[in-house]
Write a protein that holds these residues in place. Structure first.
Motif, PDB file in Angstrom:
ATOM      1  N   ASP A  63      -4.613   4.757 -19.864  1.00  0.00           N
ATOM      2  CA  ASP A  63      -3.622   4.572 -20.925  1.00  0.00           C
ATOM      3  C   ASP A  63      -2.736   5.804 -21.087  1.00  0.00           C
ATOM      4  O   ASP A  63      -1.590   5.684 -21.548  1.00  0.00           O
ATOM      5  CB  ASP A  63      -4.332   4.252 -22.237  1.00  0.00           C
TER       6      ASP A  63
ATOM      7  N   GLU B 202      -0.182   4.809 -18.632  1.00  0.00           N
ATOM      8  CA  GLU B 202       0.457   3.520 -18.924  1.00  0.00           C
ATOM      9  C   GLU B 202       1.472   3.637 -20.054  1.00  0.00           C
ATOM     10  O   GLU B 202       2.590   3.097 -19.959  1.00  0.00           O
ATOM     11  CB  GLU B 202      -0.624   2.501 -19.277  1.00  0.00           C
TER      12      GLU B 202
ATOM     13  N   LEU C   7       2.509   3.334 -14.815  1.00  0.00           N
ATOM     14  CA  LEU C   7       1.635   2.302 -14.263  1.00  0.00           C
ATOM     15  C   LEU C   7       2.505   1.162 -13.764  1.00  0.00           C
ATOM     16  O   LEU C   7       3.399   0.695 -14.475  1.00  0.00           O
ATOM     17  CB  LEU C   7       0.660   1.780 -15.329  1.00  0.00           C
TER      18      LEU C   7
ATOM     19  N   ARG D 158      -6.277  -3.838 -15.876  1.00  0.00           N
ATOM     20  CA  ARG D 158      -4.865  -3.456 -15.928  1.00  0.00           C
ATOM     21  C   ARG D 158      -4.359  -2.993 -14.569  1.00  0.00           C
ATOM     22  O   ARG D 158      -3.214  -3.273 -14.196  1.00  0.00           O
ATOM     23  CB  ARG D 158      -4.667  -2.351 -16.965  1.00  0.00           C
TER      24      ARG D 158
ATOM     25  N   ALA E   2      -1.326  -4.888 -12.819  1.00  0.00           N
ATOM     26  CA  ALA E   2      -0.093  -4.142 -12.562  1.00  0.00           C
ATOM     27  C   ALA E   2       0.243  -4.035 -11.086  1.00  0.00           C
ATOM     28  O   ALA E   2       1.354  -3.623 -10.726  1.00  0.00           O
ATOM     29  CB  ALA E   2      -0.206  -2.742 -13.169  1.00  0.00           C
TER      30      ALA E   2
END
Length: 427
Positions: free
Chosen positions: A251, A254, A259, A278, A282
Protein backbone atom coordinates in the motif's frame (compact mmCIF):
# COMPACT_ATOMS: atom_id res chain seq x y z
CA UNK A 1 25.90 -12.76 -44.13
CA UNK A 2 23.73 -15.01 -42.02
CA UNK A 3 25.06 -17.23 -39.24
CA UNK A 4 23.78 -20.75 -38.64
CA UNK A 5 24.22 -22.10 -35.11
CA UNK A 6 23.89 -25.89 -34.93
CA UNK A 7 23.36 -28.03 -31.84
CA UNK A 8 20.51 -29.08 -29.60
CA UNK A 9 17.91 -26.30 -29.61
CA UNK A 10 15.54 -25.50 -26.73
CA UNK A 11 12.60 -23.11 -27.06
CA UNK A 12 9.15 -22.63 -25.52
CA UNK A 13 5.73 -22.64 -27.16
CA UNK A 14 3.94 -22.03 -23.87
CA UNK A 15 4.31 -21.59 -20.13
CA UNK A 16 5.50 -24.74 -18.31
CA UNK A 17 3.81 -23.52 -15.12
CA UNK A 18 0.54 -23.97 -17.03
CA UNK A 19 1.38 -26.76 -19.49
CA UNK A 20 4.24 -28.65 -17.85
CA UNK A 21 7.19 -29.87 -19.90
CA UNK A 22 4.95 -30.03 -22.99
CA UNK A 23 5.41 -26.24 -23.23
CA UNK A 24 9.03 -26.77 -24.27
CA UNK A 25 10.29 -27.61 -27.76
CA UNK A 26 13.53 -29.56 -28.16
CA UNK A 27 15.42 -30.32 -31.35
CA UNK A 28 18.17 -32.90 -30.85
CA UNK A 29 19.86 -31.91 -34.12
CA UNK A 30 18.62 -28.41 -34.58
CA UNK A 31 19.85 -25.07 -35.80
CA UNK A 32 19.13 -21.35 -35.45
CA UNK A 33 19.59 -18.98 -38.37
CA UNK A 34 20.62 -15.46 -37.36
CA UNK A 35 20.94 -12.36 -39.53
CA UNK A 36 21.07 -8.62 -38.79
CA UNK A 37 20.56 -9.16 -35.08
CA UNK A 38 17.38 -11.23 -35.46
CA UNK A 39 16.46 -14.90 -35.47
CA UNK A 40 15.37 -15.65 -39.02
CA UNK A 41 14.55 -19.32 -38.68
CA UNK A 42 14.90 -22.38 -36.47
CA UNK A 43 14.48 -26.02 -37.32
CA UNK A 44 16.29 -29.21 -38.17
CA UNK A 45 19.96 -28.57 -38.88
CA UNK A 46 20.10 -30.59 -42.10
CA UNK A 47 17.18 -28.71 -43.63
CA UNK A 48 18.52 -25.27 -42.68
CA UNK A 49 22.02 -26.12 -43.93
CA UNK A 50 20.55 -27.15 -47.28
CA UNK A 51 18.31 -24.08 -47.51
CA UNK A 52 21.07 -21.61 -46.57
CA UNK A 53 24.33 -22.89 -48.09
CA UNK A 54 25.98 -19.46 -47.89
CA UNK A 55 25.47 -19.07 -44.14
CA UNK A 56 28.47 -19.23 -41.80
CA UNK A 57 28.07 -22.44 -39.84
CA UNK A 58 28.89 -22.61 -36.13
CA UNK A 59 28.68 -26.29 -35.21
CA UNK A 60 28.35 -26.65 -31.43
CA UNK A 61 27.89 -30.43 -31.54
CA UNK A 62 25.74 -31.66 -28.65
CA UNK A 63 25.77 -28.33 -26.80
CA UNK A 64 22.40 -26.77 -26.02
CA UNK A 65 21.40 -23.57 -27.83
CA UNK A 66 18.92 -21.48 -25.84
CA UNK A 67 17.73 -17.92 -25.54
CA UNK A 68 20.22 -15.95 -23.48
CA UNK A 69 19.54 -15.68 -19.77
CA UNK A 70 17.52 -12.68 -18.55
CA UNK A 71 18.39 -11.44 -15.04
CA UNK A 72 15.41 -9.40 -13.85
CA UNK A 73 16.79 -7.74 -10.69
CA UNK A 74 20.40 -6.69 -10.08
CA UNK A 75 22.42 -3.90 -8.49
CA UNK A 76 25.41 -3.53 -10.80
CA UNK A 77 27.07 -0.99 -8.44
CA UNK A 78 27.42 -3.81 -5.90
CA UNK A 79 29.66 -5.87 -8.19
CA UNK A 80 32.78 -5.24 -6.11
CA UNK A 81 31.12 -6.18 -2.80
CA UNK A 82 29.53 -9.45 -3.87
CA UNK A 83 30.07 -12.29 -1.37
CA UNK A 84 30.92 -9.96 1.49
CA UNK A 85 30.35 -11.58 4.87
CA UNK A 86 26.61 -11.85 5.37
CA UNK A 87 24.41 -9.59 7.44
CA UNK A 88 20.72 -8.83 7.65
CA UNK A 89 19.33 -6.46 5.06
CA UNK A 90 19.63 -3.20 7.00
CA UNK A 91 23.16 -4.09 8.17
CA UNK A 92 24.10 -5.01 4.59
CA UNK A 93 22.97 -1.62 3.32
CA UNK A 94 24.82 0.35 5.99
CA UNK A 95 28.04 -1.68 6.08
CA UNK A 96 28.53 -2.58 2.43
CA UNK A 97 26.06 -1.11 -0.03
CA UNK A 98 25.94 2.56 0.91
CA UNK A 99 29.73 3.05 1.27
CA UNK A 100 30.30 1.39 -2.11
CA UNK A 101 27.52 3.32 -3.85
CA UNK A 102 29.06 6.61 -2.66
CA UNK A 103 31.91 5.93 -5.10
CA UNK A 104 29.65 6.14 -8.14
CA UNK A 105 29.67 9.93 -8.14
CA UNK A 106 32.99 9.34 -9.92
CA UNK A 107 32.14 8.61 -13.56
CA UNK A 108 35.46 6.86 -14.16
CA UNK A 109 34.78 4.42 -11.34
CA UNK A 110 31.21 3.87 -12.54
CA UNK A 111 32.52 3.11 -16.05
CA UNK A 112 35.04 0.63 -14.65
CA UNK A 113 32.44 -1.31 -12.66
CA UNK A 114 29.82 -1.20 -15.42
CA UNK A 115 32.26 -2.71 -17.92
CA UNK A 116 33.45 -5.32 -15.44
CA UNK A 117 29.90 -6.30 -14.54
CA UNK A 118 28.71 -6.74 -18.12
CA UNK A 119 31.78 -8.76 -19.06
CA UNK A 120 31.23 -11.04 -16.06
CA UNK A 121 27.59 -11.75 -16.86
CA UNK A 122 28.09 -12.24 -20.61
CA UNK A 123 30.72 -14.88 -19.80
CA UNK A 124 27.99 -16.63 -17.80
CA UNK A 125 25.40 -16.57 -20.57
CA UNK A 126 23.33 -13.58 -19.43
CA UNK A 127 22.31 -11.26 -22.26
CA UNK A 128 19.84 -8.88 -20.56
CA UNK A 129 19.60 -7.45 -17.04
CA UNK A 130 17.32 -5.05 -15.22
CA UNK A 131 19.58 -3.06 -12.90
CA UNK A 132 19.41 -0.48 -10.18
CA UNK A 133 22.08 2.21 -10.48
CA UNK A 134 22.87 4.64 -7.63
CA UNK A 135 21.42 8.10 -6.98
CA UNK A 136 24.13 9.54 -9.25
CA UNK A 137 23.15 10.21 -12.88
CA UNK A 138 26.73 9.26 -13.76
CA UNK A 139 26.02 5.68 -12.69
CA UNK A 140 23.08 5.46 -15.10
CA UNK A 141 25.10 6.94 -17.95
CA UNK A 142 27.89 4.42 -17.26
CA UNK A 143 25.79 1.26 -17.44
CA UNK A 144 23.81 2.40 -20.49
CA UNK A 145 26.98 3.46 -22.30
CA UNK A 146 28.62 0.10 -21.59
CA UNK A 147 25.52 -1.82 -22.71
CA UNK A 148 25.15 0.24 -25.87
CA UNK A 149 28.74 -0.44 -26.88
CA UNK A 150 28.04 -4.19 -26.56
CA UNK A 151 24.69 -4.07 -28.37
CA UNK A 152 22.84 -5.35 -25.29
CA UNK A 153 19.20 -4.99 -24.40
CA UNK A 154 19.35 -3.50 -20.91
CA UNK A 155 17.00 -1.95 -18.36
CA UNK A 156 18.24 0.43 -15.66
CA UNK A 157 17.35 3.49 -13.63
CA UNK A 158 18.62 6.00 -11.11
CA UNK A 159 18.00 4.74 -7.59
CA UNK A 160 16.06 7.37 -5.63
CA UNK A 161 16.37 7.87 -1.84
CA UNK A 162 15.54 10.94 0.24
CA UNK A 163 15.78 9.54 3.79
CA UNK A 164 17.45 6.85 5.90
CA UNK A 165 20.61 6.98 3.82
CA UNK A 166 23.95 8.73 4.43
CA UNK A 167 24.85 12.21 3.26
CA UNK A 168 25.83 12.00 -0.38
CA UNK A 169 23.31 9.26 -1.13
CA UNK A 170 20.12 11.27 -0.67
CA UNK A 171 18.24 13.29 -3.24
CA UNK A 172 14.85 14.98 -2.81
CA UNK A 173 11.40 14.40 -4.19
CA UNK A 174 12.02 17.15 -6.75
CA UNK A 175 15.54 16.17 -7.76
CA UNK A 176 14.54 12.49 -8.00
CA UNK A 177 11.75 13.43 -10.38
CA UNK A 178 13.84 15.92 -12.38
CA UNK A 179 16.95 13.75 -12.75
CA UNK A 180 14.94 10.61 -13.50
CA UNK A 181 12.99 12.48 -16.17
CA UNK A 182 16.18 13.81 -17.76
CA UNK A 183 17.78 10.37 -17.81
CA UNK A 184 14.59 8.81 -19.17
CA UNK A 185 14.49 11.32 -22.01
CA UNK A 186 18.17 10.75 -22.71
CA UNK A 187 18.25 6.95 -22.76
CA UNK A 188 14.79 5.36 -23.03
CA UNK A 189 14.36 3.76 -26.45
CA UNK A 190 17.90 4.48 -27.58
CA UNK A 191 19.11 1.36 -29.39
CA UNK A 192 18.15 -1.54 -27.07
CA UNK A 193 18.03 0.47 -23.86
CA UNK A 194 15.06 1.07 -21.55
CA UNK A 195 14.80 3.40 -18.59
CA UNK A 196 13.23 2.08 -15.39
CA UNK A 197 11.76 4.38 -12.73
CA UNK A 198 13.53 3.26 -9.55
CA UNK A 199 12.61 4.13 -5.96
CA UNK A 200 14.89 1.90 -3.88
CA UNK A 201 12.19 0.96 -1.37
CA UNK A 202 9.73 2.59 0.98
CA UNK A 203 12.12 2.92 3.96
CA UNK A 204 14.44 5.18 1.94
CA UNK A 205 11.76 7.25 0.19
CA UNK A 206 9.28 9.63 1.80
CA UNK A 207 5.67 9.48 0.63
CA UNK A 208 6.39 12.74 -1.23
CA UNK A 209 9.21 11.16 -3.21
CA UNK A 210 7.18 8.05 -3.97
CA UNK A 211 4.33 10.29 -5.19
CA UNK A 212 6.71 12.25 -7.42
CA UNK A 213 7.98 9.04 -9.00
CA UNK A 214 4.41 7.78 -9.32
CA UNK A 215 3.60 10.95 -11.24
CA UNK A 216 6.61 10.41 -13.52
CA UNK A 217 5.51 6.84 -14.22
CA UNK A 218 1.98 8.02 -15.04
CA UNK A 219 3.51 10.45 -17.55
CA UNK A 220 5.66 7.67 -19.04
CA UNK A 221 3.61 4.46 -18.83
CA UNK A 222 5.77 2.70 -21.43
CA UNK A 223 8.57 2.56 -18.85
CA UNK A 224 8.90 -0.10 -16.18
CA UNK A 225 9.01 0.74 -12.46
CA UNK A 226 11.16 -1.34 -10.11
CA UNK A 227 11.48 -1.48 -6.34
CA UNK A 228 11.70 -3.90 -3.40
CA UNK A 229 8.82 -5.48 -1.50
CA UNK A 230 8.58 -7.60 1.66
CA UNK A 231 12.11 -8.94 1.67
CA UNK A 232 12.59 -9.42 5.44
CA UNK A 233 10.27 -9.41 8.43
CA UNK A 234 12.19 -6.69 10.29
CA UNK A 235 12.11 -4.59 7.11
CA UNK A 236 8.32 -4.94 7.03
CA UNK A 237 8.13 -3.78 10.66
CA UNK A 238 10.29 -0.78 9.72
CA UNK A 239 7.95 0.06 6.82
CA UNK A 240 4.94 -0.05 9.15
CA UNK A 241 6.64 2.35 11.57
CA UNK A 242 7.50 4.77 8.76
CA UNK A 243 4.13 4.52 6.98
CA UNK A 244 1.58 3.97 9.79
CA UNK A 245 -1.25 5.15 7.56
CA UNK A 246 -0.70 2.30 5.06
CA UNK A 247 -2.61 -0.97 5.13
CA UNK A 248 0.51 -2.99 4.34
CA UNK A 249 3.87 -2.72 2.55
CA UNK A 250 2.37 -2.80 -0.94
CA UNK A 251 0.00 0.00 0.00
CA UNK A 252 2.96 2.37 0.49
CA UNK A 253 3.48 2.07 -3.27
CA UNK A 254 -0.13 1.66 -4.35
CA UNK A 255 -1.33 4.92 -2.79
CA UNK A 256 1.45 6.83 -4.56
CA UNK A 257 0.73 5.50 -8.06
CA UNK A 258 3.44 2.82 -8.05
CA UNK A 259 1.32 -0.28 -8.68
CA UNK A 260 0.23 -1.49 -12.09
CA UNK A 261 1.32 -3.31 -15.22
CA UNK A 262 5.02 -2.76 -15.70
CA UNK A 263 5.73 -2.76 -11.95
CA UNK A 264 8.57 -5.06 -10.86
CA UNK A 265 8.82 -6.00 -7.20
CA UNK A 266 11.97 -7.76 -6.07
CA UNK A 267 11.80 -10.50 -3.40
CA UNK A 268 8.10 -10.37 -2.35
CA UNK A 269 8.53 -13.16 0.19
CA UNK A 270 6.29 -12.25 3.12
CA UNK A 271 3.12 -11.12 1.33
CA UNK A 272 -0.29 -10.77 2.94
CA UNK A 273 -3.41 -12.16 1.29
CA UNK A 274 -4.45 -8.64 0.30
CA UNK A 275 -1.08 -7.92 -1.26
CA UNK A 276 -1.18 -11.10 -3.33
CA UNK A 277 -4.68 -10.34 -4.56
CA UNK A 278 -3.82 -6.76 -5.54
CA UNK A 279 -0.58 -7.76 -7.30
CA UNK A 280 -2.49 -10.29 -9.38
CA UNK A 281 -5.34 -7.89 -10.09
CA UNK A 282 -2.95 -5.10 -11.12
CA UNK A 283 -0.93 -7.32 -13.46
CA UNK A 284 2.34 -6.58 -11.67
CA UNK A 285 5.47 -8.74 -11.84
CA UNK A 286 7.50 -10.34 -9.06
CA UNK A 287 11.17 -11.22 -9.20
CA UNK A 288 12.51 -14.21 -7.27
CA UNK A 289 16.05 -13.71 -5.91
CA UNK A 290 16.85 -17.06 -4.29
CA UNK A 291 20.60 -16.76 -3.64
CA UNK A 292 20.15 -13.34 -2.05
CA UNK A 293 17.17 -14.50 -0.01
CA UNK A 294 19.24 -17.31 1.45
CA UNK A 295 22.52 -15.39 1.76
CA UNK A 296 21.08 -12.68 4.00
CA UNK A 297 18.43 -14.90 5.59
CA UNK A 298 15.29 -13.34 4.13
CA UNK A 299 13.01 -16.33 3.61
CA UNK A 300 11.53 -18.69 1.02
CA UNK A 301 9.64 -17.33 -1.99
CA UNK A 302 6.32 -18.99 -2.85
CA UNK A 303 6.73 -20.19 -6.44
CA UNK A 304 3.03 -21.03 -6.65
CA UNK A 305 2.60 -17.33 -7.45
CA UNK A 306 4.07 -18.05 -10.90
CA UNK A 307 0.75 -19.66 -11.78
CA UNK A 308 -1.06 -16.36 -11.22
CA UNK A 309 1.21 -13.51 -12.34
CA UNK A 310 4.55 -12.99 -14.12
CA UNK A 311 7.55 -14.11 -12.08
CA UNK A 312 11.13 -13.53 -13.15
CA UNK A 313 14.38 -14.91 -11.77
CA UNK A 314 17.38 -12.87 -10.65
CA UNK A 315 20.84 -13.04 -9.15
CA UNK A 316 20.28 -9.82 -7.16
CA UNK A 317 23.96 -8.91 -7.46
CA UNK A 318 25.53 -8.19 -4.96
CA UNK A 319 23.23 -9.36 -2.14
CA UNK A 320 23.00 -12.47 -4.28
CA UNK A 321 26.18 -14.48 -3.99
CA UNK A 322 26.81 -15.42 -7.63
CA UNK A 323 26.67 -13.80 -11.08
CA UNK A 324 25.46 -17.02 -12.73
CA UNK A 325 21.86 -17.71 -13.69
CA UNK A 326 22.66 -21.44 -13.70
CA UNK A 327 23.58 -21.13 -10.02
CA UNK A 328 20.42 -19.08 -9.47
CA UNK A 329 18.25 -21.77 -11.08
CA UNK A 330 19.80 -24.33 -8.73
CA UNK A 331 19.01 -22.12 -5.75
CA UNK A 332 15.44 -21.64 -6.96
CA UNK A 333 15.04 -25.40 -7.15
CA UNK A 334 16.33 -25.83 -3.59
CA UNK A 335 14.12 -23.05 -2.19
CA UNK A 336 11.07 -24.63 -3.80
CA UNK A 337 12.02 -28.00 -2.35
CA UNK A 338 12.03 -26.47 1.13
CA UNK A 339 8.45 -25.29 0.50
CA UNK A 340 7.35 -28.68 -0.82
CA UNK A 341 7.20 -27.37 -4.39
CA UNK A 342 9.18 -29.51 -6.84
CA UNK A 343 10.16 -27.49 -9.92
CA UNK A 344 10.68 -29.23 -13.25
CA UNK A 345 13.84 -28.29 -15.19
CA UNK A 346 11.59 -26.80 -17.89
CA UNK A 347 10.14 -24.43 -15.31
CA UNK A 348 13.59 -23.43 -14.05
CA UNK A 349 14.89 -22.74 -17.57
CA UNK A 350 11.70 -20.82 -18.38
CA UNK A 351 12.15 -18.61 -15.31
CA UNK A 352 15.68 -17.68 -16.41
CA UNK A 353 14.65 -16.88 -19.99
CA UNK A 354 11.07 -16.35 -21.11
CA UNK A 355 9.70 -15.97 -17.59
CA UNK A 356 12.05 -13.10 -16.79
CA UNK A 357 11.41 -11.58 -20.21
CA UNK A 358 7.69 -11.74 -19.50
CA UNK A 359 8.22 -10.03 -16.14
CA UNK A 360 9.98 -7.24 -18.05
CA UNK A 361 7.16 -7.07 -20.61
CA UNK A 362 9.70 -8.04 -23.29
CA UNK A 363 8.61 -11.60 -24.07
CA UNK A 364 7.99 -10.66 -27.71
CA UNK A 365 11.63 -9.62 -28.15
CA UNK A 366 13.90 -11.65 -25.88
CA UNK A 367 13.93 -14.83 -23.79
CA UNK A 368 12.95 -17.35 -26.47
CA UNK A 369 14.02 -18.75 -29.84
CA UNK A 370 11.53 -17.99 -32.59
CA UNK A 371 11.60 -16.19 -35.94
CA UNK A 372 11.58 -12.43 -35.45
CA UNK A 373 13.01 -12.54 -31.92
CA UNK A 374 16.21 -10.69 -31.14
CA UNK A 375 19.28 -12.90 -31.51
CA UNK A 376 20.41 -13.11 -27.89
CA UNK A 377 21.55 -16.69 -27.41
CA UNK A 378 23.58 -18.85 -25.04
CA UNK A 379 25.30 -22.09 -26.01
CA UNK A 380 25.59 -24.44 -23.03
CA UNK A 381 27.96 -27.40 -22.79
CA UNK A 382 25.97 -30.15 -21.07
CA UNK A 383 29.16 -32.07 -20.20
CA UNK A 384 31.37 -29.22 -19.00
CA UNK A 385 32.99 -31.04 -16.07
CA UNK A 386 33.70 -34.71 -15.32
CA UNK A 387 31.00 -34.73 -12.63
CA UNK A 388 28.38 -33.32 -15.00
CA UNK A 389 29.50 -35.47 -17.93
CA UNK A 390 29.15 -38.73 -15.99
CA UNK A 391 25.63 -37.70 -14.99
CA UNK A 392 24.48 -36.68 -18.46
CA UNK A 393 25.96 -39.83 -20.03
CA UNK A 394 23.27 -41.80 -18.20
CA UNK A 395 20.46 -39.46 -19.31
CA UNK A 396 17.47 -40.89 -21.14
CA UNK A 397 15.67 -37.57 -21.71
CA UNK A 398 16.77 -34.05 -22.55
CA UNK A 399 15.74 -32.90 -19.06
CA UNK A 400 17.99 -35.52 -17.51
CA UNK A 401 20.76 -34.03 -19.68
CA UNK A 402 20.00 -30.45 -18.63
CA UNK A 403 19.33 -30.86 -14.91
CA UNK A 404 22.91 -31.73 -13.84
CA UNK A 405 24.13 -28.53 -15.50
CA UNK A 406 21.45 -26.52 -13.69
CA UNK A 407 22.55 -27.96 -10.36
CA UNK A 408 26.34 -28.10 -10.87
CA UNK A 409 27.12 -25.87 -13.85
CA UNK A 410 29.17 -22.67 -13.77
CA UNK A 411 30.93 -20.42 -16.27
CA UNK A 412 32.77 -23.45 -17.70
CA UNK A 413 29.43 -24.61 -19.13
CA UNK A 414 29.06 -21.51 -21.31
CA UNK A 415 30.45 -22.33 -24.77
CA UNK A 416 29.31 -19.06 -26.31
CA UNK A 417 27.11 -16.03 -25.71
CA UNK A 418 25.58 -14.24 -28.69
CA UNK A 419 24.22 -10.72 -28.20
CA UNK A 420 22.21 -9.04 -30.94
CA UNK A 421 23.50 -11.58 -33.44
CA UNK A 422 27.16 -11.20 -32.51
CA UNK A 423 29.27 -13.62 -30.44
CA UNK A 424 30.45 -11.54 -27.46
CA UNK A 425 31.90 -14.50 -25.59
CA UNK A 426 33.32 -17.81 -26.81
CA UNK A 427 35.06 -20.30 -24.58
Amino acid sequence: MADLLCGQVLSFAGDPFDQGEAAARHLAQGAVLVEAGKIVAMGEAAALRAAHPQARVHDYGQALISAGFVDAHVHYPQTAIIASWGKRLIDWLNLYTFPEEMRFADRAYADEIAARYLDLIVARGTTTVCSYATIHPESVDAIFTAAKSRGMRLYAGKTCMDRNAPDGLRDTAKSAYDQSKQLLQKWHGQDRLSYVITPRFSPTSTPEQLAALGALWKENPACLMQTHLSEQTDEIDWVHSLHPQSRDYLDTYETQGLLGEGALYGHAIHLTAREKARLIEAGASLVHCPTSNMFIGSGLFDMDLARHLPVGLATDTGGGSNFSMLHTMAAAYEVAQLRGQSLHPAQLWWLATQGSARALRAQDRIGNIAPGMEADLVVVDLASTPAIEQATRRAETVWQQIFPTIMMGDDRAIRATWVNGTPLHEA
